[in-house]
Design an enzyme around this catalytic site. Structure first.
Site, mmCIF file in Angstrom:
data_model
loop_
_atom_site.group_PDB
_atom_site.id
_atom_site.type_symbol
_atom_site.label_atom_id
_atom_site.label_comp_id
_atom_site.label_asym_id
_atom_site.label_seq_id
_atom_site.Cartn_x
_atom_site.Cartn_y
_atom_site.Cartn_z
ATOM 1 N N ASP A 208 0.405 -1.423 -0.100
ATOM 2 C CA ASP A 208 -0.088 -0.381 0.060
ATOM 3 C C ASP A 208 1.486 1.424 0.073
ATOM 4 O O ASP A 208 1.983 1.284 1.005
ATOM 5 C CB ASP A 208 -0.386 0.177 0.769
ATOM 6 C CG ASP A 208 -1.894 1.085 1.074
ATOM 7 O OD1 ASP A 208 -3.003 1.655 0.176
ATOM 8 O OD2 ASP A 208 -1.184 2.104 1.448
ATOM 9 N N GLU A 245 1.611 0.178 -4.634
ATOM 10 C CA GLU A 245 0.341 0.378 -4.900
ATOM 11 C C GLU A 245 1.017 1.723 -5.551
ATOM 12 O O GLU A 245 1.664 2.422 -4.844
ATOM 13 C CB GLU A 245 -0.471 1.056 -4.180
ATOM 14 C CG GLU A 245 -1.549 1.716 -4.468
ATOM 15 C CD GLU A 245 -2.891 2.675 -3.307
ATOM 16 O OE1 GLU A 245 -3.243 2.985 -3.624
ATOM 17 O OE2 GLU A 245 -1.941 2.172 -1.975
#
Length: 494
Positions: A208, A245
């Site tokens: 993330d 990401e």
């Protein structure tokens, strides 16, 4: 000369590691990941055994596994505000997580964990309590459950200029306390956390907010991880699959190219452009050159998706389950076209950005329930259980390692193409019928359309197409048909 040889050896070793981190470690010909967003570990274990494995899925992306802050109303994003690395969340505890990983690996389904290396929780009035009962004082950057203290974080600052690399990578993303990944101590805690998950049998990680961390820090962390656990069926010396990401629309100061050598990268441009096309804002005929010609990353570096848990909640071109006809067409194209590492979304229903997952009066996540057709009925959407989507997972398996050929279009929004001599897809996104003799490239015979039905006991429950000795068949997709797509493959031959 000795120094040069050593430097060359280290360089080649680094290149080998990063290349290995692009390998999802799939079983056999399986090649589609599903994101079971906010599911409980016990439910994922059962889903692996009873649904995903029989239908040929390759892996599951799971929600963050480590302890998070408890926020009022229990919005989904509380999972992205960690306060320790204890494996206790609303999805279950460490024992339940380990059981899920083992059971899924046993049936050939790999587990990829969404991990939070960039930050800890944002500000909280007073003492915060996490899902494992751990106390923390985020406003003071005090997280005794790790432990972290203020010295382990970057100085607090707000991102006001997204073209300023320093702000993007050292200030606080939406107020979340920004860890200093250049610190040896912080690195050691992150590596310890990831290695524990590897020991439990996971196949890799979705990282993330990767663009908010310096690539050189991530390179060190990834390179320090253990090999995958051979007791879970991984080969010796296999590396964890990394997908990061990185939101890059093509004009970002921090670009995806800084990270694609370390592992795969989430290709957000894919999601945006496929949404524009199937919403009717770009003709499908242009999809013939889909992939790198559109400015996308190379296929082996791109984690591709129609929507994800973040952008499905945003207004704009991205499709989601609320436009089911277009969504199913886009997903069929996604899984049929030979580009990218494919992930499909499995959502829960939402009315606003903060809607929590389905939960009971005590705020416990509830298990999905299914109707007689296997569709979810109690607040879970479960797109992966829609026949039109899981059938295309089977299509993608059937045509793996074949080339795209015999592209046809009507100059507008009707298209078709083959995958070698193993599969054929046709799409009609016009307001009039597609009725055409088209080259399916398939061996002569009768084939079931896996979108409108299935092959059961030697018969088609939906449409069927007769393919002649030249590989041609009559294709009809009405403008008012329930689905605007038709798919044939060799494993659906009568």
């Amino acid at each position: 000369m000795i120094k040069f040889a050593l430097a060359l050896t280290l360089c080649l070793a680094g290149a080998s590691l990063s290349l290995a981190q692009h390998n999802p470690q799939w079983w056999g010909n399986r090649n589609t990941i599903v994101h079971l967003f906010e599911w409980k570990w016990s439910d994922i274990a059962e889903e692996c055994e009873t649904f995903l494995a029989p239908r040929g899925f390759a892996g599951v992306q799971v929600s963050p596994v480590n302890e998070n802050i408890i926020s009022a109303g229990r919005p989904w994003w509380e999972r992205y505000q960690p306060i320790s690395y204890k494996l206790t969340t609303r999805s279950g505890n460490e024992e339940e997580f380990a059981d899920m990983v083992r059971r899924c690996n046993d049936v050939g389904i790999r587990i990829y964990v969404d991990v939070l290396l960039n930050h800890m929780s944002g500000d909280f009035d007073g003492v915060a309590v996490g899902t494992a009962g751990t106390e923390a004082e985020p406003s003071k950057k005090s997280f005794p459950g790790v432990p972290y203290s203020a010295q382990d974080f970057h100085p607090s600052c707000e991102i006001t200029d997204w073209n300023d690399r320093f702000q993007v990578q050292q200030c606080e993303l939406v107020g979340l306390k920004d860890l200093n990944q250049h610190s040896d101590y912080v690195r050691s805690k992150l590596i310890e956390f990831l290695d524990h998950l590897i020991e439990l049998g996971v196949a890799g990680f979705r990282v993330d907010a990767a663009k908010h961390m310096a690539a050189e820090d991530l390179e060190y962390i990834y390179g320090s991880l253990s090999n995958l656990n051979i007791e879970h069926g991984f080969p010796h010396n296999a590396r964890p699959f990394i997908f990061q990401e990185v939101i890059d629309h093509g004009h970002e100061t921090v670009s995806r190219e800084e990270y694609n050598g370390l592992g795969a990268v989430t290709e957000f441009r894919f999601s945006e452009e496929i949404g524009r096309a199937f919403r009717g804002n770009n003709a499908l005929k242009w999809l013939q050159s889909w992939g790198t010609d559109w400015g996308f990353l190379s296929s082996e570096q791109a984690l591709t998706f129609v929507d994800n848990h973040d952008n499905q909640r945003d207004m704009g071109s991205v499709l989601n389950y609320k436009s089911p006809r277009q969504y199913k067409m886009a997903t069929a194209f996604h899984l049929a076209y030979p580009y990218g590492i494919s992930r499909v979304m499995s959502s829960f229903a939402f009315d606003d950005h903060d809607t929590p997952p389905p939960q009971d009066a005590q705020e416990n996540i509830i298990s999905p329930e299914f109707d007689e057709d296997g569709a979810c009925v109690n607040g879970w959407i479960c797109e992966h259980r829609w026949r039109q989507i899981y059938a295309m997972v089977g299509f993608k398996n059937a045509v793996r390692d074949t080339e795209l050929s015999a592209w046809w279009d009507n100059g507008d929004n009707q298209i078709s193409f083959c995958r070698g001599n193993k599969g054929f897809l046709a799409v009609n996104n016009n307001q009039y019928d597609l009725s055409q003799e088209l080259n399916t490239c398939l061996p002569a015979g009768e084939y079931c359309d896996v979108i409108s039905g299935s092959l059961i006991d030697g018969a088609c429950t939906g449409k069927s197409v007769h393919v002649n000795e030249h590989g041609y068949g009559y294709i009809h997709i009405g403008s008012d048909d329930f689905d605007g797509v038709l798919a044939l493959h060799v494993n659906a031959k009568v």
